[in-house]
Design a protein around this motif. Structure first.
Motif, mmCIF file in Angstrom:
data_model
loop_
_atom_site.group_PDB
_atom_site.id
_atom_site.type_symbol
_atom_site.label_atom_id
_atom_site.label_comp_id
_atom_site.label_asym_id
_atom_site.label_seq_id
_atom_site.Cartn_x
_atom_site.Cartn_y
_atom_site.Cartn_z
ATOM 1 N N GLU A 3 3.572 9.020 -2.597
ATOM 2 C CA GLU A 3 3.759 9.885 -3.762
ATOM 3 C C GLU A 3 5.172 9.718 -4.320
ATOM 4 O OE1 GLU A 3 3.216 14.469 -5.328
ATOM 5 O OE2 GLU A 3 3.216 14.113 -3.176
ATOM 6 N N TYR A 4 6.144 9.573 -3.428
ATOM 7 C CA TYR A 4 7.523 9.352 -3.872
ATOM 8 C C TYR A 4 7.647 7.987 -4.560
ATOM 9 C CZ TYR A 4 8.817 13.549 -1.404
ATOM 10 O OH TYR A 4 8.907 14.846 -1.003
ATOM 11 N N ARG A 5 6.959 6.984 -4.033
ATOM 12 C CA ARG A 5 6.939 5.662 -4.665
ATOM 13 C C ARG A 5 6.324 5.766 -6.061
ATOM 14 N NH1 ARG A 5 2.746 2.715 -1.982
ATOM 15 N NH2 ARG A 5 1.486 3.867 -3.456
ATOM 16 N N ASP A 6 5.186 6.432 -6.147
ATOM 17 C CA ASP A 6 4.453 6.509 -7.404
ATOM 18 C C ASP A 6 5.183 7.335 -8.464
ATOM 19 O OD1 ASP A 6 2.559 5.005 -6.075
ATOM 20 O OD2 ASP A 6 1.172 6.689 -5.772
ATOM 21 N N ARG A 7 6.030 8.261 -8.026
ATOM 22 C CA ARG A 7 6.738 9.131 -8.975
ATOM 23 C C ARG A 7 8.246 8.881 -8.976
ATOM 24 N NH1 ARG A 7 4.279 15.019 -8.496
ATOM 25 N NH2 ARG A 7 5.525 15.263 -10.380
ATOM 26 N N TYR A 8 8.626 7.686 -8.534
ATOM 27 C CA TYR A 8 10.037 7.318 -8.399
ATOM 28 C C TYR A 8 10.800 7.475 -9.716
ATOM 29 C CZ TYR A 8 14.173 4.556 -7.252
ATOM 30 O OH TYR A 8 15.458 4.127 -7.049
ATOM 31 N N ASP A 9 10.234 7.019 -10.814
ATOM 32 C CA ASP A 9 10.918 7.123 -12.103
ATOM 33 C C ASP A 9 11.175 8.577 -12.482
ATOM 34 O OD1 ASP A 9 11.019 4.368 -12.359
ATOM 35 O OD2 ASP A 9 9.172 4.264 -13.538
ATOM 36 N N ASP A 25 14.151 0.074 14.064
ATOM 37 C CA ASP A 25 15.198 -0.924 13.857
ATOM 38 C C ASP A 25 15.059 -1.482 12.445
ATOM 39 O OD1 ASP A 25 13.788 -3.720 13.903
ATOM 40 O OD2 ASP A 25 12.932 -2.626 15.604
ATOM 41 N N PRO A 26 16.134 -2.076 11.901
ATOM 42 C CA PRO A 26 16.123 -2.525 10.504
ATOM 43 C C PRO A 26 14.997 -3.496 10.139
ATOM 44 C CG PRO A 26 18.364 -2.471 11.316
ATOM 45 C CD PRO A 26 17.477 -2.206 12.500
ATOM 46 N N SER A 27 14.652 -4.423 11.010
ATOM 47 C CA SER A 27 13.603 -5.389 10.640
ATOM 48 C C SER A 27 12.245 -4.701 10.519
ATOM 49 C CB SER A 27 13.535 -6.540 11.646
ATOM 50 O OG SER A 27 13.190 -6.062 12.925
ATOM 51 N N ARG A 28 11.976 -3.778 11.405
ATOM 52 C CA ARG A 28 10.697 -3.053 11.343
ATOM 53 C C ARG A 28 10.662 -2.116 10.130
ATOM 54 N NH1 ARG A 28 7.987 0.445 16.241
ATOM 55 N NH2 ARG A 28 5.966 0.636 15.261
ATOM 56 N N ALA A 29 11.768 -1.442 9.879
ATOM 57 C CA ALA A 29 11.834 -0.546 8.725
ATOM 58 C C ALA A 29 11.702 -1.326 7.422
ATOM 59 C CB ALA A 29 13.146 0.241 8.748
ATOM 60 N N ASP A 30 12.337 -2.500 7.349
ATOM 61 C CA ASP A 30 12.235 -3.305 6.132
ATOM 62 C C ASP A 30 10.812 -3.801 5.914
ATOM 63 O OD1 ASP A 30 13.559 -4.464 3.814
ATOM 64 O OD2 ASP A 30 13.107 -6.384 4.774
ATOM 65 N N ALA A 31 10.139 -4.160 7.006
ATOM 66 C CA ALA A 31 8.741 -4.583 6.888
ATOM 67 C C ALA A 31 7.882 -3.441 6.342
ATOM 68 C CB ALA A 31 8.218 -5.066 8.238
ATOM 69 N N MET A 32 8.129 -2.217 6.818
ATOM 70 C CA MET A 32 7.369 -1.063 6.327
ATOM 71 C C MET A 32 7.695 -0.811 4.853
ATOM 72 S SD MET A 32 6.995 2.845 7.758
ATOM 73 C CE MET A 32 8.709 3.264 7.642
ATOM 74 N N ARG A 34 8.579 -2.985 2.614
ATOM 75 C CA ARG A 34 7.880 -4.009 1.822
ATOM 76 C C ARG A 34 6.375 -3.732 1.784
ATOM 77 N NH1 ARG A 34 10.961 -7.403 4.947
ATOM 78 N NH2 ARG A 34 9.086 -8.185 5.968
ATOM 79 N N ASP A 35 5.784 -3.393 2.932
ATOM 80 C CA ASP A 35 4.340 -3.130 2.980
ATOM 81 C C ASP A 35 3.947 -1.972 2.065
ATOM 82 O OD1 ASP A 35 3.921 -5.182 4.764
ATOM 83 O OD2 ASP A 35 3.687 -3.874 6.518
ATOM 84 N N LEU A 36 4.774 -0.935 2.015
ATOM 85 C CA LEU A 36 4.486 0.230 1.177
ATOM 86 C C LEU A 36 4.986 0.051 -0.251
ATOM 87 C CD1 LEU A 36 5.315 3.110 3.688
ATOM 88 C CD2 LEU A 36 3.051 2.258 3.028
ATOM 89 N N GLU A 37 5.669 -1.072 -0.505
ATOM 90 C CA GLU A 37 6.218 -1.369 -1.828
ATOM 91 C C GLU A 37 7.109 -0.247 -2.340
ATOM 92 O OE1 GLU A 37 2.907 -2.481 -4.334
ATOM 93 O OE2 GLU A 37 2.370 -4.157 -3.023
ATOM 94 N N LEU A 38 8.037 0.204 -1.478
ATOM 95 C CA LEU A 38 8.932 1.289 -1.835
ATOM 96 C C LEU A 38 10.060 0.763 -2.719
ATOM 97 C CD1 LEU A 38 9.238 3.089 1.628
ATOM 98 C CD2 LEU A 38 7.657 3.587 -0.256
ATOM 99 N N PRO A 39 10.312 1.402 -3.867
ATOM 100 C CA PRO A 39 11.391 0.963 -4.749
ATOM 101 C C PRO A 39 12.741 1.557 -4.362
ATOM 102 C CG PRO A 39 10.170 2.709 -5.797
ATOM 103 C CD PRO A 39 9.478 2.426 -4.477
ATOM 104 N N ILE A 131 -5.375 -0.310 1.087
ATOM 105 C CA ILE A 131 -5.836 -1.583 1.637
ATOM 106 C C ILE A 131 -6.617 -2.359 0.575
ATOM 107 C CG2 ILE A 131 -7.460 -2.636 3.273
ATOM 108 C CD1 ILE A 131 -6.511 -0.525 5.314
ATOM 109 N N LEU A 132 -7.459 -1.652 -0.170
ATOM 110 C CA LEU A 132 -8.251 -2.325 -1.199
ATOM 111 C C LEU A 132 -7.382 -2.866 -2.332
ATOM 112 C CD1 LEU A 132 -11.329 0.063 -1.390
ATOM 113 C CD2 LEU A 132 -11.246 -2.233 -0.387
ATOM 114 N N THR A 133 -6.330 -2.139 -2.696
ATOM 115 C CA THR A 133 -5.502 -2.583 -3.818
ATOM 116 C C THR A 133 -4.397 -3.540 -3.398
ATOM 117 O OG1 THR A 133 -4.091 -0.634 -3.642
ATOM 118 C CG2 THR A 133 -5.919 -0.529 -5.202
ATOM 119 N N ARG A 134 -3.869 -3.366 -2.188
ATOM 120 C CA ARG A 134 -2.738 -4.197 -1.767
ATOM 121 C C ARG A 134 -3.070 -5.167 -0.648
ATOM 122 N NH1 ARG A 134 -0.680 0.917 -2.661
ATOM 123 N NH2 ARG A 134 0.790 0.997 -4.367
#
Length: 139
Positions: A3-9, A25-32, A34-39, A131-134
């Protein structure tokens, strides 16, 4: 976080600088991130200093953070805090209202904030839709 991603603007337009926090850890957090496409950034609190300071440590689950929305003012003081669960979340509108109130000096020093109930199947449906969209990015 979707919801925060979708209403970021909308959050940015309200003057909110948004970041998420994780004890991973940073690598795991960065993967998450990217997976969630957080801006917005996903910060790492591997030493759990911030979540202890904000009193949101879930010791029963291995010292991870409770789901929470926290608004911090320019002096780095917690001015709004909504402890959450998987079935009750503070809405983005509540967080925006808290930030706007803080900007005018009207917000309380610290609050638990409101909670809105989420239908238990909503998270499953949202995960399925993601999952269906991404696509399935599971490891």
């Amino acid at each position: 976080m979707s919801e925060y991603r979708d209403r970021y603007d909308e959050l940015r337009a309200a003057g909110i600088k948004l970041a998420a926090i994780s004890v991973d850890d940073p690598s795991r957090a960065d993967a998450m991130r990217r997976d969630l496409e957080l801006p917005f950034p996903l910060l790492c609190d591997t030493k759990r200093e911030a979540i202890r300071a904000w009193d949101i440590v879930n010791a029963g689950e291995g010292d991870i953070a409770y789901p929470a929305a926290v608004v911090i003012d320019r002096e780095r003081r917690v001015r709004y805090r909504a402890l959450e669960s998987t079935t009750a979340r503070a809405s983005v509108a509540e967080v925006i209202a808290a930030a706007r109130a803080i900007a005018t000096g009207a917000a309380p020093q610290k609050t638990e904030g409101g909670r809105r109930a989420i239908w238990p199947g909503a998270m499953f449906l949202r995960a399925t839709m993601n999952i269906l969209t991404r696509g399935n990015r599971g490891r």
